[in-house]
Write a protein that holds these residues in place. Structure first.
Motif, mmCIF file in Angstrom:
data_model
loop_
_atom_site.group_PDB
_atom_site.id
_atom_site.type_symbol
_atom_site.label_atom_id
_atom_site.label_comp_id
_atom_site.label_asym_id
_atom_site.label_seq_id
_atom_site.Cartn_x
_atom_site.Cartn_y
_atom_site.Cartn_z
ATOM 1 N N ILE A 88 -12.782 7.415 -1.713
ATOM 2 C CA ILE A 88 -12.268 6.534 -2.775
ATOM 3 C C ILE A 88 -11.486 5.409 -2.111
ATOM 4 O O ILE A 88 -10.740 5.645 -1.150
ATOM 5 N N HIS A 89 -11.665 4.194 -2.605
ATOM 6 C CA HIS A 89 -10.836 3.085 -2.123
ATOM 7 C C HIS A 89 -9.971 2.602 -3.280
ATOM 8 O O HIS A 89 -10.458 2.386 -4.384
ATOM 9 N N TYR A 90 -8.680 2.456 -2.991
ATOM 10 C CA TYR A 90 -7.705 2.095 -4.022
ATOM 11 C C TYR A 90 -7.216 0.681 -3.752
ATOM 12 O O TYR A 90 -6.577 0.426 -2.744
ATOM 13 N N VAL A 91 -7.504 -0.207 -4.640
ATOM 14 C CA VAL A 91 -7.227 -1.649 -4.617
ATOM 15 C C VAL A 91 -8.420 -2.388 -4.032
ATOM 16 O O VAL A 91 -8.695 -2.331 -2.834
ATOM 17 N N GLY A 113 0.822 -1.210 0.000
ATOM 18 C CA GLY A 113 0.000 0.000 0.000
ATOM 19 C C GLY A 113 0.853 1.256 0.000
ATOM 20 O O GLY A 113 0.485 2.276 -0.596
ATOM 21 N N ASP A 114 2.003 1.190 0.665
ATOM 22 C CA ASP A 114 2.930 2.318 0.681
ATOM 23 C C ASP A 114 3.430 2.616 -0.724
ATOM 24 O O ASP A 114 3.532 3.776 -1.142
ATOM 25 N N LEU A 115 3.733 1.564 -1.485
ATOM 26 C CA LEU A 115 4.168 1.734 -2.874
ATOM 27 C C LEU A 115 3.072 2.399 -3.705
ATOM 28 O O LEU A 115 3.310 3.383 -4.411
ATOM 29 N N GLU A 120 1.867 -0.254 12.543
ATOM 30 C CA GLU A 120 0.854 -0.515 13.568
ATOM 31 C C GLU A 120 -0.342 -1.279 12.996
ATOM 32 O O GLU A 120 -1.035 -1.995 13.715
ATOM 33 N N LEU A 121 -0.586 -1.111 11.687
ATOM 34 C CA LEU A 121 -1.742 -1.756 11.055
ATOM 35 C C LEU A 121 -1.395 -3.093 10.415
ATOM 36 O O LEU A 121 -2.284 -3.795 9.927
ATOM 37 N N SER A 122 -0.124 -3.429 10.392
ATOM 38 C CA SER A 122 0.317 -4.608 9.655
ATOM 39 C C SER A 122 0.130 -5.872 10.491
ATOM 40 O O SER A 122 0.911 -6.173 11.381
ATOM 41 N N ASP A 130 -5.882 -0.038 0.072
ATOM 42 C CA ASP A 130 -5.915 -1.433 0.525
ATOM 43 C C ASP A 130 -6.378 -1.486 1.988
ATOM 44 O O ASP A 130 -7.259 -0.750 2.378
ATOM 45 N N ALA A 131 -5.787 -2.367 2.827
ATOM 46 C CA ALA A 131 -6.154 -2.507 4.245
ATOM 47 C C ALA A 131 -7.677 -2.454 4.435
ATOM 48 O O ALA A 131 -8.182 -1.640 5.212
ATOM 49 N N PRO A 132 -8.438 -3.305 3.723
ATOM 50 C CA PRO A 132 -9.893 -3.174 3.722
ATOM 51 C C PRO A 132 -10.553 -3.325 5.086
ATOM 52 O O PRO A 132 -11.487 -2.580 5.407
ATOM 53 N N ASP A 133 -10.106 -4.273 5.904
ATOM 54 C CA ASP A 133 -10.747 -4.486 7.200
ATOM 55 C C ASP A 133 -10.601 -3.272 8.113
ATOM 56 O O ASP A 133 -11.445 -3.034 8.970
ATOM 57 N N PHE A 134 -9.538 -2.529 7.941
ATOM 58 C CA PHE A 134 -9.328 -1.310 8.725
ATOM 59 C C PHE A 134 -10.012 -0.110 8.076
ATOM 60 O O PHE A 134 -10.700 0.674 8.740
#
Length: 378
Positions: free
Chosen positions: A113-116, A13-15, A54-56, A93-97
């Motif tokens: 907007i959600h990306y991925v 997601g950082d990329l 922290e979210l990983s 990304d990180a959909p659950d969060f």
């Protein structure tokens, strides 16, 4: 000045987030980015309220252990974003969060907007109703996803994958080997244990044991192990130090995953975005993955597709070998690796199949992102 809140949860997601920020700032200089960002996003100017790591979290069992911490974190983050009064929110990304945050922000009238897209085509397809309540627009990186969202009456746009823009169609292997100062090796094998600390803990010993087995069968073999952070480097180093009896030509790197993949004759890689990067570099691979038994049993019951790696999903067939959970053993990994290295016709076909994927995902992503996202900033 316009404010965009953006939240990414791991290195992939950082990329994507860093590429998105760079693209938007090349068009608009009046944009400010706040939220949760990784080092690449911070480098492009994003302000991160707390470290992305922290979210990983990997696996359901591991997520349950961190549940209360994550819930508190998410609530605090929502309040910080609301205080900032952003003009737009982008969840990377990180959909659950992210979906919960997106739903609260959408109720407040903030465009979302959600990306991925989450892997609704692979598991948990029932989430479409929840996604519709949470977002205004979905940016998809794979072409077949748009049809799914169209049927569900959710606005979406296929933007391709920035990796397909960054990686040349004909990568220069010799240049990568020269950059990493590889001279003597007959074969170069890259070992990618994953980007999260939990993944490295699960995969480090497995990959080292596999390297030991492979070094017995391949003369002058060199192993490259790119780790994304100092923390993951330290985890792998500690495991490697316990195996000092093994005679291995092994080079650990902080970063340089692209160089390691490009320099390799074969890649042994944990399932995730790195499998797509490996495919775009047109490299043969063995895909591995291990997790806790509880998480594995839950995921197995929810899975629709028989394969998990992105190359197999995009090709819609078992093309690259996947060794998951109990099948991920040093003996199996070694056997598959040797088989691939001896199979010239397979490697020739692999070049054809992976080039198709590359063309499919090379969509001038920057322009597509800018066109959609800037519509939401008045």
């Amino acid at each position: 000045m316009k404010t965009i809140a953006i939240v990414a949860g791991e290195s992939s997601g950082d990329l994507l987030g860093s590429h998105l920020i760079k693209s938007l700032k090349s068009t608009r200089s009046d944009l400010k980015f706040i939220g949760v960002a990784g080092p690449k996003m911070v480098k492009e100017g994003a302000i991160s309220y707390f470290p992305m790591e922290e979210l990983s979290v990997r696996g359901y069992f591991e997520a349950i252990k961190k549940l209360f911490h994550l819930l508190k974190l998410r609530r605090n983050l929502l309040n910080q974003i609301l205080d900032a009064k952003p003009d737009l929110f982008i969840g990377v990304d990180a959909p659950d969060f992210n979906f919960w945050i997106e739903r609260q922000l959408k109720k407040k009238g903030i465009p979302v907007i959600h990306y991925v897209s989450p892997s609704i085509w692979a598991w948990r397809g029932g989430r479409l109703k929840m996604i519709k309540k949470s977002i205004d627009h979905m940016l998809t990186i794979f072409p077949f996803e748009r049809k799914i969202y169209s049927k569900a009456n959710i606005e979406s746009t296929f933007v391709g994958h920035p990796l397909a823009e960054m990686i040349p169609l004909n990568p220069n292997k010799k240049k990568a080997q020269a950059k990493l100062k590889i001279i003597k090796a007959t074969k170069v094998i890259a070992l990618l244990p994953g980007s999260r600390q939990g993944e490295v803990k699960w995969h480090a010993q497995l990959l080292i044991d596999s390297a030991i087995e492979l070094s017995k069968k391949i003369r002058d073999v060199k192993f490259l192990v790119p780790l994304p952070t100092r923390q993951t480097y330290d985890i792998f180093s500690r495991v490697l130090f316990k195996n000092t009896h093994a005679e291995l030509d092994i080079q650990l790197l902080i970063g340089h995953a692209s160089d390691a993949i490009n320099a390799a004759d074969l890649v042994i890689v944990a399932s995730g975005t790195a499998t797509l990067e490996t495919a775009l570099y047109k490299k043969p691979m063995v895909v591995i993955y291990k997790m806790s038994s509880i998480s594995w049993q839950i995921l197995k019951r929810m899975r629709y597709l028989p394969y998990v790696s992105l190359p197999n999903i995009l090709l819609n067939k078992f093309f690259v070998p996947e060794l998951l959970q109990k099948e991920a053993t040093p003996e199996n990994i070694t056997s598959k690796a040797i088989e691939i290295l001896k199979d010239a016709p397979y490697r020739k076909n692999l070049l054809v199949q992976f080039t198709k994927i590359h063309h499919q995902l090379k969509q001038n992503t920057s322009d597509r992102l800018n066109k959609i996202i800037l519509k939401f900033i008045k």
